[in-house]
Motif scaffolding. Structure first.
Motif, PDB file in Angstrom:
ATOM      1  N   ALA A 153       1.004  -1.231  -0.115  1.00  0.00           N
ATOM      2  CA  ALA A 153      -0.007  -0.038   0.201  1.00  0.00           C
ATOM      3  C   ALA A 153       0.776   1.260   0.185  1.00  0.00           C
ATOM      4  O   ALA A 153       2.042   1.347   0.620  1.00  0.00           O
ATOM      5  CB  ALA A 153      -0.886   0.143   1.048  1.00  0.00           C
ATOM      6  N   VAL A 154       0.479   2.178  -0.699  1.00  0.00           N
ATOM      7  CA  VAL A 154       0.943   3.631  -0.771  1.00  0.00           C
ATOM      8  C   VAL A 154      -0.242   4.702  -0.084  1.00  0.00           C
ATOM      9  O   VAL A 154      -1.293   4.284  -0.390  1.00  0.00           O
ATOM     10  CB  VAL A 154       1.255   4.069  -2.205  1.00  0.00           C
ATOM     11  CG1 VAL A 154       2.537   3.353  -2.589  1.00  0.00           C
ATOM     12  CG2 VAL A 154       0.056   4.024  -3.097  1.00  0.00           C
ATOM     13  N   TYR A 155       0.310   5.456   0.602  1.00  0.00           N
ATOM     14  CA  TYR A 155      -0.810   6.423   1.370  1.00  0.00           C
ATOM     15  C   TYR A 155      -0.137   7.582   1.893  1.00  0.00           C
ATOM     16  O   TYR A 155       1.149   7.858   1.858  1.00  0.00           O
ATOM     17  CB  TYR A 155      -1.457   5.686   2.646  1.00  0.00           C
ATOM     18  CG  TYR A 155      -0.320   4.894   3.456  1.00  0.00           C
ATOM     19  CD1 TYR A 155       0.158   5.703   4.505  1.00  0.00           C
ATOM     20  CD2 TYR A 155       0.185   3.680   3.277  1.00  0.00           C
ATOM     21  CE1 TYR A 155       1.163   5.022   5.374  1.00  0.00           C
ATOM     22  CE2 TYR A 155       0.859   3.099   4.102  1.00  0.00           C
ATOM     23  CZ  TYR A 155       1.491   3.828   5.233  1.00  0.00           C
ATOM     24  OH  TYR A 155       2.372   3.176   5.965  1.00  0.00           O
ATOM     25  N   ASP A 156      -0.826   8.769   2.022  1.00  0.00           N
ATOM     26  CA  ASP A 156      -0.099  10.069   2.824  1.00  0.00           C
ATOM     27  C   ASP A 156      -0.100   9.812   4.033  1.00  0.00           C
ATOM     28  O   ASP A 156      -0.521   9.243   5.031  1.00  0.00           O
ATOM     29  CB  ASP A 156      -1.166  11.098   2.369  1.00  0.00           C
ATOM     30  CG  ASP A 156      -1.311  11.536   0.798  1.00  0.00           C
ATOM     31  OD1 ASP A 156      -0.266  11.081   0.172  1.00  0.00           O
ATOM     32  OD2 ASP A 156      -2.404  11.708   0.034  1.00  0.00           O
ATOM     33  N   PRO A 157       0.632  10.882   4.693  1.00  0.00           N
ATOM     34  CA  PRO A 157       0.835  11.062   6.117  1.00  0.00           C
ATOM     35  C   PRO A 157      -0.521  11.433   6.618  1.00  0.00           C
ATOM     36  O   PRO A 157      -1.313  12.024   6.038  1.00  0.00           O
ATOM     37  CB  PRO A 157       1.721  12.238   6.270  1.00  0.00           C
ATOM     38  CG  PRO A 157       2.501  12.172   4.982  1.00  0.00           C
ATOM     39  CD  PRO A 157       1.590  11.895   4.135  1.00  0.00           C
ATOM     40  N   ASP A 158      -0.958  11.113   7.896  1.00  0.00           N
ATOM     41  CA  ASP A 158      -2.012  11.436   8.441  1.00  0.00           C
ATOM     42  C   ASP A 158      -2.111  11.985   9.892  1.00  0.00           C
ATOM     43  O   ASP A 158      -0.759  12.306  10.288  1.00  0.00           O
ATOM     44  CB  ASP A 158      -3.027  10.043   8.892  1.00  0.00           C
ATOM     45  CG  ASP A 158      -2.304   8.978   9.589  1.00  0.00           C
ATOM     46  OD1 ASP A 158      -1.607   9.285  10.430  1.00  0.00           O
ATOM     47  OD2 ASP A 158      -2.682   7.857   9.463  1.00  0.00           O
ATOM     48  N   ASP A 159      -3.189  12.456  10.484  1.00  0.00           N
ATOM     49  CA  ASP A 159      -2.780  13.214  11.867  1.00  0.00           C
ATOM     50  C   ASP A 159      -2.636  12.273  13.182  1.00  0.00           C
ATOM     51  O   ASP A 159      -2.635  12.637  14.141  1.00  0.00           O
ATOM     52  CB  ASP A 159      -4.209  13.827  12.192  1.00  0.00           C
ATOM     53  CG  ASP A 159      -5.393  13.142  11.932  1.00  0.00           C
ATOM     54  OD1 ASP A 159      -5.273  11.780  11.966  1.00  0.00           O
ATOM     55  OD2 ASP A 159      -6.440  13.929  12.099  1.00  0.00           O
TER      56      ASP A 159
END
Length: 413
Positions: free
Chosen positions: A69-75
């Motif tokens: 999986a590829v994904y963006d940073p989160d809070d």
């Protein structure tokens, strides 16, 4: 999380040290079952893949050390991952032979071979092109790189890096390994997914039947924006039908294009019911990026230069194969009291069970169903329940039903 040992919970209480006796005690007032009292870190999960080595001890496999999986940073503190790595391997039994192999990476592309001519490509020492190794529906990564897809990088060690920019939803990648000896070449392949966890798409193929014409149809649908079921809040209109470039593959592995290309809306498939086994494949195009009136790409680019969102497939088998699978759709589990009576919450509702017929290779297009009771007597449309009717040769009062001996259906209704 709670741990259990010998039937008793561990860590249900905080230990208390008695300074007078030097003993550790479990005090009820220190009970902490409502808190997270078991912590873990640095979890390493390994998965095993079952491989059949009956025919050959050579096999190819793809290692994904960073996951799929590829994904963006989160809070939540996750730093995100903008790329994943696919590492090629070939083994003979338990011995790694990768350093003596030639590897070819592919990504799904349904235009192979219809819109490309792979047989005109350079041939290797065995007289084969990339198509001879990858087969229909697979395009070499080098071709994507040559077409200025900068989201792929082939490394010197043979590994492939895939960046998030190239994955609008998900892609499948194929690795073909070729191990050469003095007298022969041995081939193997493996397939891996790369998925965009932040994708706005959740695609699927919906199969349904038009009630008016009894035509079976396949529809590309986004589960986040279901066509025909959900309203687009920005337009207050139903979400539009998708565009699809459809193909079908037969049991002999022949590959065929369904005309017209970039078909808009559900695809009728009754005309293909003569084939015992058929697989439909479709390259799905986002309808918000295509003008429905003309079918032209909104950005003004030629369609051949624009990637689909993803590729889906749907298998259908209409043969009378022995590998028959029957699933019951609906409520089929009921709770009873100790006296054998259904709970009121169950008995006040009406439940229906519907059989869904499949073969091992896919869903059946057409079938006749007859349901039998446990003693072998056929069931009709049950419209009347007669608890005194225990004779299999006697139908219910309506002439359409049958109560199996010992049935508790009347107690539930």
């Amino acid at each position: 999380m709670q741990l259990e040992q010998d039937g008793k919970f561990v860590c249900d209480y905080m230990q208390h040290y008695d300074e007078n006796t030097g003993d550790l005690q479990w005090l009820p007032e220190n009970k902490v079952t409502d808190t997270n009292n078991v912590f873990v870190s640095n979890i390493d999960i390994r998965f095993c893949k079952k491989i059949n080595l009956m025919d050959t001890l050579y096999y190819v496999w793809i290692e994904q050390p960073l996951g799929e999986a590829v994904y963006d940073p989160d809070d939540q503190g996750n730093s995100g991952r903008d790329s994943v790595l696919l590492v090629p391997h070939m083994a003979y039994g338990q011995q790694e032979v990768s350093k003596d192999c030639r590897f070819i990476w592919y990504r799904e592309d349904l235009t192979i071979p219809n819109e490309h001519e792979p047989n005109k490509d350079d041939r290797d020492d065995d007289g084969k092109t990339y198509f001879d190794y990858g087969g229909p529906g697979w395009r070499p990564i080098e071709h994507f790189i040559e077409d200025e897809h900068d989201g792929y990088k082939l490394n010197e060690d043979g590994s492939l890096r895939v960046y998030k920019s190239e994955v609008p939803w998900q892609w499948r990648f194929k690795l073909v390994g070729i191990y050469s000896t003095d007298d022969k070449n041995t081939y193997g392949e493996d397939i891996a997914f790369v998925k965009n966890r932040d994708s706005k798409y959740d695609l699927d193929i919906q199969a349904f039947t038009d009630k008016g014409s009894n035509e079976k149809l396949l529809r590309i649908t986004d589960n986040n924006r279901k066509v025909g079921e959900m309203i687009n809040p920005s337009t207050n209109r139903p979400y539009p039908e998708w565009f699809g470039d459809w193909y079908y593959q037969l049991a002999d592995n022949s590959w065929n294009t369904i005309i017209p290309q970039y078909y808009h809306g559900p695809l009728p498939i009754n005309e293909y019911s003569a084939y015992e086994h058929i697989m439909f494949r479709v390259a799905a195009y986002d309808p918000t990026q295509v003008a429905p009136e003309t079918g032209e790409w909104i950005e003004g680019q030629p369609r051949t230069l624009v990637d689909p969102v993803g590729i889906l497939f749907y298998e259908v088998n209409v043969s009378t194969d022995l590998d028959l699978l029957i699933e019951w759709e609906g409520q089929n589990t009921f709770n009873y009291t100790a006296l054998g009576q259904a709970y009121s919450s169950v008995s006040e509702k009406e439940y229906q069970l519907a059989p869904k017929i499949n073969w091992v290779h896919g869903e059946s297009l057409a079938y006749d169903v007859q349901i039998f009771a446990p003693d072998g007597a056929p069931l009709g449309t049950r419209t009347f329940y007669n608890p005194d009717n225990k004779d299999a040769s006697v139908l219910g009062a309506s002439g359409q039903g049958y109560d199996p001996p010992g049935s508790m259906m009347y107690a539930m209704y």
